[in-house]
Design an enzyme around this catalytic site. Structure first.
Site, PDB file in Angstrom:
ATOM      1  CD  GLU A  18      -2.584  -0.737   2.449  1.00 42.06           C
ATOM      2  OE1 GLU A  18      -4.144  -0.894   2.234  1.00 42.06           O
ATOM      3  OE2 GLU A  18      -2.239  -0.847   3.616  1.00 42.06           O
ATOM      4  CG  ASP A 223     -10.105 -11.763   5.453  1.00 45.91           C
ATOM      5  OD1 ASP A 223     -10.733 -11.721   6.700  1.00 45.91           O
ATOM      6  OD2 ASP A 223      -9.126 -10.804   5.532  1.00 45.91           O
TER       7      ASP A 223
HETATM    8  N1  ADE Z   1      -6.711  -7.837   8.371  1.00 47.97           N
HETATM    9  C1  ADE Z   1      -7.550  -8.392   7.208  1.00 47.97           C
HETATM   10  N2  ADE Z   1      -8.258  -9.334   7.617  1.00 47.97           N
HETATM   11  C2  ADE Z   1      -7.874  -9.643   8.697  1.00 47.97           C
HETATM   12  C3  ADE Z   1      -8.749 -10.638   9.478  1.00 47.97           C
HETATM   13  N3  ADE Z   1      -9.276 -11.578   9.289  1.00 47.97           N
HETATM   14  N4  ADE Z   1      -8.304 -10.440  11.061  1.00 47.97           N
HETATM   15  C4  ADE Z   1      -7.444  -9.389  11.421  1.00 47.97           C
HETATM   16  N5  ADE Z   1      -7.041  -8.505  10.667  1.00 47.97           N
HETATM   17  C5  ADE Z   1      -7.107  -8.566   9.313  1.00 47.97           C
END
Ligand code: ADE
Length: 258
Positions: A18, A223
Site C-alpha cells: 500500500e 476476507d
Molecule cells: N486484516 C485483514 N483481514 C483480517 C482478519 N481476518 N483479521 C484481522 N485482521 C485482518
C-alpha cells in the site's frame, strides 16, 4: 476542510504494497530512518505529507502514530489497510471508513468494563468527522470513477468487485488475525454494529485521542474473517488493496488541497 495551522498529513500504511505507490508519487521526497521504520517526507498532490509503514499489530501502530506526531510534526493522520468483514452487508472489495474504533482484545474486568481502555473511560474512540467525510467521499469517488480502470478485469471477476460499496461505522482491532467464523460471530454478538476487524486502527485511535490529533481510518475488506481468510487475504493484498489505498489517498489529497 479548515484548519488553524498548515496541514501536514501523516499517512500510515499497514502493508508494504500500500505504501510503495504513495512513496513513488511523492514530490521532493526525503527519507528519515528511525526506530526500525522509514519515514518519507514530501508533497502528495499538493499536500505536505509523511508516509510510513506501521507493520502489524497494535504496538507497532501506536509507536508509528506517536512518532509521526512527536518527531515528524504531523497535524492529521490517515491509516490505510485491509480488514476482515464483520457484517454480512460488508463484502470483499468494499471499503470501510471508521466512525469509531475499539480494541476487541481489551478486557480488564473486573477492574474496568469489557472493552474499556483503562483510565480513558472509553471503549470507542471516534474518528474526526470532517476528515472521515472527506475520506469516505474520496473512497466513493475512487470506487465509482477510477476502480474499473485501475483493476484488472480478471481480478474484478475473481473477487466479485462489480459494485463495491463504502460503509461507515465501527471497526474493531486486536492482536489477532481472525480466521474462524466462530470467533467473528462471537465478536458480532458482543458488538452488533461491528463492520470490520483488523489489527491496528484502534491503537492509532487511542494515540490520536491522547495527543489530540484528528485522524481517520480506511480499510479495504480482503476476507470474511472465517476459515478461508488467510488465503483470501494474501491474494487480495498483493493485487487489489494497494490500488484501492493509492486511488483513495490521491483523491483525498486532491480534495484537501482544493
Ligand atoms: N486484516 C485483514 N483481514 C483480517 C482478519 N481476518 N483479521 C484481522 N485482521 C485482518
Amino acid at each position: 476542510m479548515t484548519t488553524d495551522k498548515k496541514m501536514r498529513l501523516g499517512i500510515i500504511s499497514a502493508l508494504h504494497e500500500e505504501q510503495q505507490g504513495l512513496v513513488e508519487a511523492m514530490q521532493g521526497a526525503v527519507t528519515r530512518s528511525h526506530g526500525m521504520r522509514v519515514y518519507t517526507l514530501g508533497q502528495l498532490w499538493n499536500i505536505d505529507a509523511v508516509c510510513v509503514l506501521s507493520r502489524l499489530g497494535k504496538v507497532a501502530a501506536a509507536m508509528t502514530a506517536s512518532l509521526l506526531v512527536e518527531k515528524f510534526g504531523v497535524t492529521h493522520i490517515v491509516f490505510t489497510g485491509v480488514a476482515g468483514s464483520g457484517d454480512k452487508s460488508v463484502k470483499v472489495g468494499d471499503i470501510v471508513v471508521a466512525e469509531a474504533l475499539l480494541q476487541h482484545d481489551m478486557d480488564a474486568r473486573p477492574l474496568f468494563p469489557r472493552f474499556e481502555v483503562p483510565l480513558t473511560g472509553l471503549q470507542r474512540f471516534a474518528t474526526d468527522l470532517a476528515l472521515s467525510e472527506q475520506l469516505a467521499g474520496a473512497a466513493g469517488d475512487f470506487l465509482r470513477q477510477d476502480a474499473q480502470a485501475v483493476l484488472d478485469p480478471l481480478e474484478i471477476a475473481q473477487f466479485h468487485l462489480q459494485q463495491p460499496q463504502v460503509h461507515r461505522g465501527l471497526i474493531a482491532s486486536g492482536d489477532q488475525f481472525i480466521g474462524s467464523a466462530a470467533h467473528v460471530n462471537q465478536l458480532k454478538a458482543e458488538l452488533p454494529d461491528l463492520l470490520a476487524v483488523e489489527m491496528e486502527g484502534a491503537a492509532v485511535a487511542q494515540v490520536c485521542f491522547e495527543l489530540g490529533v484528528p485522524f481517520t481510518v480506511m480499510r479495504t475488506v480482503s476476507d470474511n474473517a472465517n476459515e478461508e481468510a488467510a488465503v483470501d487475504f494474501m491474494r487480495f493484498v498483493h493485487s487489489v488493496a494497494s490500488r484501492y489505498a493509492f486511488g483513495t489517498i490521491k483523491r483525498l489529497c486532491q480534495r484537501l488541497a482544493g
